[in-house]
Design an enzyme around this catalytic site. Sequence first.
Site, PDB file in Angstrom:
ATOM      1  N   ASN A 106     -10.098   0.626  -0.402  1.00  0.00           N
ATOM      2  CA  ASN A 106      -9.190   0.587   0.950  1.00  0.00           C
ATOM      3  C   ASN A 106      -9.585   0.822   2.089  1.00  0.00           C
ATOM      4  OD1 ASN A 106      -7.531   0.297  -1.438  1.00  0.00           O
ATOM      5  ND2 ASN A 106      -5.814   1.252  -0.644  1.00  0.00           N
ATOM      6  N   HIS A 146      -7.501   9.889   4.137  1.00  0.00           N
ATOM      7  CA  HIS A 146      -6.867   8.724   4.934  1.00  0.00           C
ATOM      8  C   HIS A 146      -7.502   9.151   6.320  1.00  0.00           C
ATOM      9  CE1 HIS A 146      -3.674   7.315   2.022  1.00  0.00           C
ATOM     10  NE2 HIS A 146      -4.742   6.441   1.913  1.00  0.00           N
ATOM     11  N   GLY A 147      -7.887   8.184   7.357  1.00  0.00           N
ATOM     12  CA  GLY A 147      -8.011   8.522   8.374  1.00  0.00           C
ATOM     13  C   GLY A 147      -9.597   8.870   8.533  1.00  0.00           C
ATOM     14  N   ASP A 179       0.963  -1.192  -0.055  1.00  0.00           N
ATOM     15  CA  ASP A 179       0.080  -0.013   0.070  1.00  0.00           C
ATOM     16  C   ASP A 179       0.898   1.246   0.266  1.00  0.00           C
ATOM     17  OD1 ASP A 179      -2.430   1.544   0.270  1.00  0.00           O
ATOM     18  OD2 ASP A 179      -2.477   1.163   2.508  1.00  0.00           O
ATOM     19  N   HIS A 180       0.668   1.973  -0.846  1.00  0.00           N
ATOM     20  CA  HIS A 180       1.327   3.442  -1.036  1.00  0.00           C
ATOM     21  C   HIS A 180       3.034   3.153  -1.004  1.00  0.00           C
ATOM     22  CE1 HIS A 180      -1.849   6.037  -0.858  1.00  0.00           C
ATOM     23  NE2 HIS A 180      -2.538   5.274  -0.272  1.00  0.00           N
ATOM     24  N   ASN A 239      -8.629   1.073   6.441  1.00  0.00           N
ATOM     25  CA  ASN A 239      -7.623   0.732   7.323  1.00  0.00           C
ATOM     26  C   ASN A 239      -8.018   1.234   8.690  1.00  0.00           C
ATOM     27  OD1 ASN A 239      -5.109   0.432   8.765  1.00  0.00           O
ATOM     28  ND2 ASN A 239      -3.796   1.931   7.549  1.00  0.00           N
ATOM     29  N   HIS A 277      -9.414   4.976  -1.870  1.00  0.00           N
ATOM     30  CA  HIS A 277      -8.626   5.007  -0.512  1.00  0.00           C
ATOM     31  C   HIS A 277      -9.439   5.867   0.126  1.00  0.00           C
ATOM     32  CE1 HIS A 277      -4.452   3.596  -1.750  1.00  0.00           C
ATOM     33  NE2 HIS A 277      -4.878   3.577  -2.858  1.00  0.00           N
ATOM     34  N   GLY A 278      -9.146   5.539   1.528  1.00  0.00           N
ATOM     35  CA  GLY A 278      -9.866   6.266   2.621  1.00  0.00           C
ATOM     36  C   GLY A 278     -11.020   5.967   2.912  1.00  0.00           C
ATOM     37  N   GLU A 304      -0.734   5.958  -8.570  1.00  0.00           N
ATOM     38  CA  GLU A 304      -1.652   6.998  -8.084  1.00  0.00           C
ATOM     39  C   GLU A 304      -1.345   8.372  -8.864  1.00  0.00           C
ATOM     40  OE1 GLU A 304      -2.031   7.184  -4.004  1.00  0.00           O
ATOM     41  OE2 GLU A 304      -1.926   9.421  -3.846  1.00  0.00           O
TER      42      GLU A 304
HETATM   43  P1  13P Z   1      -8.595   4.569   5.896  1.00  0.00           P
HETATM   44  O1  13P Z   1      -7.533   4.672   6.882  1.00  0.00           O
HETATM   45  O2  13P Z   1      -9.244   5.825   5.959  1.00  0.00           O
HETATM   46  O3  13P Z   1      -9.717   3.701   5.947  1.00  0.00           O
HETATM   47  O4  13P Z   1      -7.942   4.702   4.338  1.00  0.00           O
HETATM   48  C1  13P Z   1      -7.045   3.186   3.888  1.00  0.00           C
HETATM   49  C2  13P Z   1      -6.587   3.555   2.733  1.00  0.00           C
HETATM   50  O5  13P Z   1      -6.741   3.989   1.974  1.00  0.00           O
HETATM   51  C3  13P Z   1      -5.084   2.545   2.718  1.00  0.00           C
HETATM   52  O6  13P Z   1      -4.509   2.870   1.498  1.00  0.00           O
END
Ligand code: 13P
Length: 287
Positions: A229, A177-178, A84-85, A231, A207-208, A135
Amino acid sequence: MFVNASEMLKAAKAGHYAVGHFNTNNLEWTKSILLAAEEMKSPVIVGVSEGAAKYMTGFSVVAAMVREMDKALGITVPVALHLDHGSYEGAKACVAAGFTSIMFDGSKYTIEENIEKTKELVALAHSKGMSIEAEVGAIGGEEDGVIGAGEIADPAECKLIADLGVDFLAAGIGNIHGKYPANWKGLDFEALDRIQQMTGDLPLVLHGGTGIPEEMIKKAISLGVSKINVNTECQLVFAEATRKYIEAGKDLEGKGFDPRKLLAPGAAAIQKAVCEKIELFGSANKA
Ligand code: 13P
Protein backbone atom coordinates in the site's frame (compact mmCIF):
# COMPACT_ATOMS: atom_id res chain seq x y z
CA MET A 1 -11.32 -4.40 -16.33
CA PHE A 2 -13.06 -4.04 -12.99
CA VAL A 3 -12.44 -7.12 -10.80
CA ASN A 4 -11.95 -8.19 -7.18
CA ALA A 5 -8.39 -8.48 -5.88
CA SER A 6 -8.37 -12.19 -5.13
CA GLU A 7 -7.00 -13.65 -8.40
CA MET A 8 -4.43 -10.90 -8.98
CA LEU A 9 -2.97 -11.46 -5.50
CA LYS A 10 -2.94 -15.24 -5.83
CA ALA A 11 -1.01 -14.79 -9.08
CA ALA A 12 1.34 -12.30 -7.41
CA LYS A 13 2.01 -14.71 -4.58
CA ALA A 14 2.73 -17.57 -6.98
CA GLY A 15 4.87 -15.33 -9.19
CA HIS A 16 6.86 -13.74 -6.32
CA TYR A 17 5.89 -10.13 -6.99
CA ALA A 18 3.49 -7.67 -5.35
CA VAL A 19 0.54 -5.70 -6.67
CA GLY A 20 0.49 -2.02 -5.74
CA HIS A 21 -2.44 -0.56 -3.81
CA PHE A 22 -2.50 3.20 -4.42
CA ASN A 23 -4.84 5.42 -2.43
CA THR A 24 -6.98 7.86 -4.38
CA ASN A 25 -8.25 11.26 -3.29
CA ASN A 26 -10.04 12.62 -6.32
CA LEU A 27 -10.46 12.43 -10.09
CA GLU A 28 -6.86 13.37 -10.94
CA TRP A 29 -5.45 10.76 -8.54
CA THR A 30 -7.69 8.03 -9.94
CA LYS A 31 -6.86 8.90 -13.55
CA SER A 32 -3.10 8.93 -12.83
CA ILE A 33 -3.24 5.53 -11.08
CA LEU A 34 -5.29 3.92 -13.87
CA LEU A 35 -3.10 5.37 -16.64
CA ALA A 36 0.08 4.24 -14.88
CA ALA A 37 -1.22 0.68 -14.49
CA GLU A 38 -2.24 0.57 -18.16
CA GLU A 39 1.13 1.99 -19.25
CA MET A 40 2.97 -0.65 -17.21
CA LYS A 41 0.56 -3.47 -18.14
CA SER A 42 0.14 -4.19 -14.44
CA PRO A 43 -2.83 -5.19 -12.31
CA VAL A 44 -3.63 -2.46 -9.77
CA ILE A 45 -5.66 -1.83 -6.65
CA VAL A 46 -7.24 1.59 -6.20
CA GLY A 47 -7.54 2.10 -2.44
CA VAL A 48 -9.93 4.51 -0.73
CA SER A 49 -9.88 5.40 2.93
CA GLU A 50 -13.15 6.28 4.64
CA GLY A 51 -11.89 9.86 5.05
CA ALA A 52 -11.11 10.19 1.35
CA ALA A 53 -14.48 8.67 0.44
CA LYS A 54 -16.21 11.22 2.68
CA TYR A 55 -14.24 14.00 0.98
CA MET A 56 -15.44 12.70 -2.39
CA THR A 57 -19.02 12.80 -1.00
CA GLY A 58 -19.56 9.09 -0.49
CA PHE A 59 -18.71 5.47 -1.33
CA SER A 60 -21.19 5.27 -4.21
CA VAL A 61 -19.72 8.39 -5.84
CA VAL A 62 -16.25 6.84 -5.60
CA ALA A 63 -17.46 3.50 -6.98
CA ALA A 64 -19.20 5.19 -9.91
CA MET A 65 -16.17 7.36 -10.67
CA VAL A 66 -13.62 4.55 -10.65
CA ARG A 67 -15.86 2.08 -12.51
CA GLU A 68 -16.84 4.60 -15.21
CA MET A 69 -13.30 5.96 -15.58
CA ASP A 70 -11.98 2.44 -16.00
CA LYS A 71 -14.45 2.01 -18.88
CA ALA A 72 -14.03 5.48 -20.39
CA LEU A 73 -10.24 5.21 -20.49
CA GLY A 74 -10.49 1.72 -22.02
CA ILE A 75 -8.31 0.24 -19.28
CA THR A 76 -7.46 -3.36 -20.15
CA VAL A 77 -5.49 -4.35 -17.01
CA PRO A 78 -7.31 -5.75 -13.94
CA VAL A 79 -8.41 -2.96 -11.56
CA ALA A 80 -9.82 -3.59 -8.08
CA LEU A 81 -11.56 -0.89 -6.03
CA HIS A 82 -10.73 -1.55 -2.41
CA LEU A 83 -11.79 0.04 0.89
CA ASP A 84 -8.69 0.85 2.96
CA HIS A 85 -8.81 0.38 6.77
CA GLY A 86 -12.56 0.01 6.75
CA SER A 87 -14.66 0.12 9.88
CA TYR A 88 -17.34 -2.56 10.33
CA GLU A 89 -20.03 -0.15 9.12
CA GLY A 90 -17.86 1.25 6.32
CA ALA A 91 -17.08 -2.24 5.01
CA LYS A 92 -20.80 -3.06 4.83
CA ALA A 93 -21.52 0.25 3.10
CA CYS A 94 -18.87 -0.49 0.43
CA VAL A 95 -20.39 -3.88 -0.30
CA ALA A 96 -23.64 -2.07 -1.06
CA ALA A 97 -21.92 0.76 -2.98
CA GLY A 98 -20.33 -1.44 -5.66
CA PHE A 99 -16.71 -1.73 -4.55
CA THR A 100 -15.01 -4.96 -5.63
CA SER A 101 -12.95 -5.45 -2.48
CA ILE A 102 -12.98 -4.41 1.17
CA MET A 103 -10.63 -4.24 4.09
CA PHE A 104 -11.99 -4.66 7.57
CA ASP A 105 -9.50 -3.29 10.06
CA GLY A 106 -10.48 -4.96 13.30
CA SER A 107 -7.04 -4.51 14.86
CA LYS A 108 -8.38 -2.10 17.47
CA TYR A 109 -10.75 -4.76 18.84
CA THR A 110 -9.91 -7.71 21.03
CA ILE A 111 -8.93 -10.74 18.94
CA GLU A 112 -12.30 -12.38 19.80
CA GLU A 113 -14.25 -9.39 18.49
CA ASN A 114 -11.95 -9.03 15.47
CA ILE A 115 -12.64 -12.70 14.63
CA GLU A 116 -16.39 -12.36 15.09
CA LYS A 117 -16.72 -9.26 12.89
CA THR A 118 -14.21 -10.46 10.26
CA LYS A 119 -16.08 -13.77 9.96
CA GLU A 120 -19.37 -12.02 9.30
CA LEU A 121 -17.80 -9.70 6.72
CA VAL A 122 -15.99 -12.58 4.94
CA ALA A 123 -19.36 -14.27 4.38
CA LEU A 124 -20.94 -11.02 3.19
CA ALA A 125 -18.07 -10.07 0.84
CA HIS A 126 -17.83 -13.55 -0.66
CA SER A 127 -21.59 -13.76 -1.19
CA LYS A 128 -21.17 -10.73 -3.49
CA GLY A 129 -18.03 -12.01 -5.25
CA MET A 130 -15.83 -9.48 -3.47
CA SER A 131 -12.41 -10.00 -1.89
CA ILE A 132 -11.66 -9.11 1.72
CA GLU A 133 -8.54 -8.10 3.65
CA ALA A 134 -8.31 -8.27 7.44
CA GLU A 135 -5.76 -6.88 9.87
CA VAL A 136 -3.90 -8.16 12.89
CA GLY A 137 -1.40 -6.05 14.85
CA ALA A 138 -2.02 -2.37 14.24
CA ILE A 139 0.03 -0.52 11.60
CA GLY A 140 1.84 2.41 13.24
CA GLY A 141 1.17 6.07 12.57
CA GLU A 142 -1.98 7.80 11.38
CA GLU A 143 -3.93 7.62 8.15
CA ASP A 144 -7.03 9.72 7.69
CA GLY A 145 -7.84 9.60 11.37
CA VAL A 146 -7.12 5.86 11.76
CA ILE A 147 -4.36 5.73 14.36
CA GLY A 148 -2.34 2.58 15.05
CA ALA A 149 0.08 1.66 17.80
CA GLY A 150 2.56 -0.04 15.48
CA GLU A 151 2.60 -3.41 17.19
CA ILE A 152 4.04 -6.60 15.72
CA ALA A 153 1.28 -9.07 14.88
CA ASP A 154 1.06 -12.31 16.85
CA PRO A 155 1.47 -15.19 14.31
CA ALA A 156 -1.04 -17.36 16.19
CA GLU A 157 -3.66 -14.60 15.96
CA CYS A 158 -2.83 -14.20 12.26
CA LYS A 159 -3.63 -17.88 11.77
CA LEU A 160 -6.97 -17.51 13.55
CA ILE A 161 -7.94 -14.67 11.22
CA ALA A 162 -6.47 -16.36 8.11
CA ASP A 163 -8.55 -19.49 8.83
CA LEU A 164 -11.74 -17.42 8.53
CA GLY A 165 -11.23 -17.41 4.76
CA VAL A 166 -9.95 -13.86 4.23
CA ASP A 167 -8.32 -13.37 0.83
CA PHE A 168 -5.30 -11.44 2.11
CA LEU A 169 -4.01 -10.30 5.46
CA ALA A 170 -2.36 -7.13 6.74
CA ALA A 171 -0.06 -7.96 9.63
CA GLY A 172 1.89 -5.33 11.52
CA ILE A 173 5.65 -5.97 11.22
CA GLY A 174 6.97 -2.58 12.32
CA ASN A 175 5.54 -0.72 9.31
CA ILE A 176 4.15 2.79 9.73
CA HIS A 177 1.79 5.01 7.72
CA GLY A 178 3.33 8.28 6.56
CA LYS A 179 7.01 9.20 6.66
CA TYR A 180 9.31 6.89 8.66
CA PRO A 181 11.12 8.53 11.60
CA ALA A 182 14.93 8.74 11.45
CA ASN A 183 15.21 6.22 14.31
CA TRP A 184 12.89 3.63 12.67
CA LYS A 185 14.14 0.09 13.35
CA GLY A 186 13.07 -1.30 9.97
CA LEU A 187 10.70 -4.16 9.12
CA ASP A 188 10.71 -7.22 11.38
CA PHE A 189 11.46 -9.95 8.83
CA GLU A 190 11.54 -12.70 11.46
CA ALA A 191 7.98 -11.83 12.40
CA LEU A 192 6.99 -11.75 8.72
CA ASP A 193 8.52 -15.18 8.19
CA ARG A 194 6.72 -16.63 11.23
CA ILE A 195 3.43 -15.13 10.12
CA GLN A 196 3.78 -16.55 6.62
CA GLN A 197 4.65 -19.99 7.99
CA MET A 198 1.49 -19.93 10.11
CA THR A 199 -0.76 -18.67 7.30
CA GLY A 200 0.41 -20.96 4.49
CA ASP A 201 -0.24 -19.58 1.02
CA LEU A 202 -2.24 -16.55 2.10
CA PRO A 203 -1.06 -13.35 0.36
CA LEU A 204 0.23 -10.86 2.95
CA VAL A 205 -0.17 -7.08 2.76
CA LEU A 206 2.48 -4.50 3.55
CA HIS A 207 0.96 -1.17 4.57
CA GLY A 208 3.00 2.02 4.91
CA GLY A 209 4.77 1.53 1.57
CA THR A 210 6.09 5.11 1.44
CA GLY A 211 9.76 5.44 2.38
CA ILE A 212 10.60 1.73 2.86
CA PRO A 213 14.06 1.15 1.33
CA GLU A 214 14.05 -0.87 -1.91
CA GLU A 215 16.01 -3.83 -0.47
CA MET A 216 13.44 -4.16 2.35
CA ILE A 217 10.58 -4.10 -0.17
CA LYS A 218 12.25 -6.85 -2.18
CA LYS A 219 12.95 -8.96 0.90
CA ALA A 220 9.36 -8.54 2.10
CA ILE A 221 8.10 -9.75 -1.30
CA SER A 222 10.44 -12.75 -1.14
CA LEU A 223 8.92 -13.62 2.26
CA GLY A 224 5.31 -13.58 1.05
CA VAL A 225 4.13 -9.97 0.71
CA SER A 226 1.88 -9.79 -2.36
CA LYS A 227 0.20 -6.38 -1.93
CA ILE A 228 1.93 -3.13 -0.99
CA ASN A 229 0.00 0.00 0.00
CA VAL A 230 1.24 3.44 -1.01
CA ASN A 231 -0.48 6.68 -0.12
CA THR A 232 1.80 9.40 1.29
CA GLU A 233 4.33 9.20 -1.55
CA CYS A 234 1.74 10.20 -4.15
CA GLN A 235 0.69 13.11 -1.93
CA LEU A 236 4.30 14.26 -1.57
CA VAL A 237 5.11 14.18 -5.30
CA PHE A 238 1.80 15.89 -6.14
CA ALA A 239 2.49 18.69 -3.64
CA GLU A 240 6.06 19.13 -4.84
CA ALA A 241 5.15 19.37 -8.52
CA THR A 242 2.29 21.78 -7.80
CA ARG A 243 4.55 23.94 -5.63
CA LYS A 244 7.14 24.14 -8.44
CA TYR A 245 4.47 25.20 -10.94
CA ILE A 246 3.22 27.98 -8.70
CA GLU A 247 6.63 29.11 -7.50
CA ALA A 248 7.72 29.39 -11.14
CA GLY A 249 4.76 31.76 -11.61
CA LYS A 250 3.24 29.51 -14.29
CA ASP A 251 -0.26 30.05 -12.96
CA LEU A 252 0.16 33.75 -13.74
CA GLU A 253 1.25 33.19 -17.35
CA GLY A 254 -1.57 33.22 -19.92
CA LYS A 255 -4.29 30.85 -18.76
CA GLY A 256 -1.97 28.94 -16.45
CA PHE A 257 -4.53 29.29 -13.68
CA ASP A 258 -6.88 26.94 -15.56
CA PRO A 259 -7.36 24.05 -13.06
CA ARG A 260 -6.64 21.53 -15.77
CA LYS A 261 -3.23 23.17 -16.29
CA LEU A 262 -2.61 23.87 -12.60
CA LEU A 263 -3.22 20.25 -11.58
CA ALA A 264 -1.46 18.67 -14.58
CA PRO A 265 2.13 18.63 -13.22
CA GLY A 266 0.94 17.03 -9.95
CA ALA A 267 -1.10 14.44 -11.82
CA ALA A 268 1.87 13.61 -14.06
CA ALA A 269 4.08 13.28 -10.96
CA ILE A 270 1.64 10.76 -9.42
CA GLN A 271 1.57 8.75 -12.65
CA LYS A 272 5.37 8.63 -12.72
CA ALA A 273 5.58 7.63 -9.05
CA VAL A 274 3.03 4.84 -9.54
CA CYS A 275 4.95 3.53 -12.59
CA GLU A 276 8.16 3.47 -10.54
CA LYS A 277 6.49 1.54 -7.71
CA ILE A 278 4.99 -0.96 -10.15
CA GLU A 279 8.48 -1.55 -11.57
CA LEU A 280 9.92 -2.01 -8.05
CA PHE A 281 7.12 -4.34 -6.94
CA GLY A 282 7.66 -6.50 -10.04
CA SER A 283 4.07 -6.40 -11.33
CA ALA A 284 4.88 -4.77 -14.70
CA ASN A 285 3.70 -6.89 -17.65
CA LYS A 286 1.78 -9.24 -15.32
CA ALA A 287 -1.70 -8.10 -16.39
P1 13P B 1 1.79 5.28 3.30
O1 13P B 1 0.93 6.49 3.40
O2 13P B 1 2.86 5.25 4.31
O3 13P B 1 2.28 5.07 1.91
O4 13P B 1 0.86 4.03 3.67
C1 13P B 1 -0.25 3.73 2.86
C2 13P B 1 -1.11 2.68 3.44
O5 13P B 1 -0.65 1.78 4.13
C3 13P B 1 -2.53 2.72 3.13
O6 13P B 1 -3.26 1.81 3.87
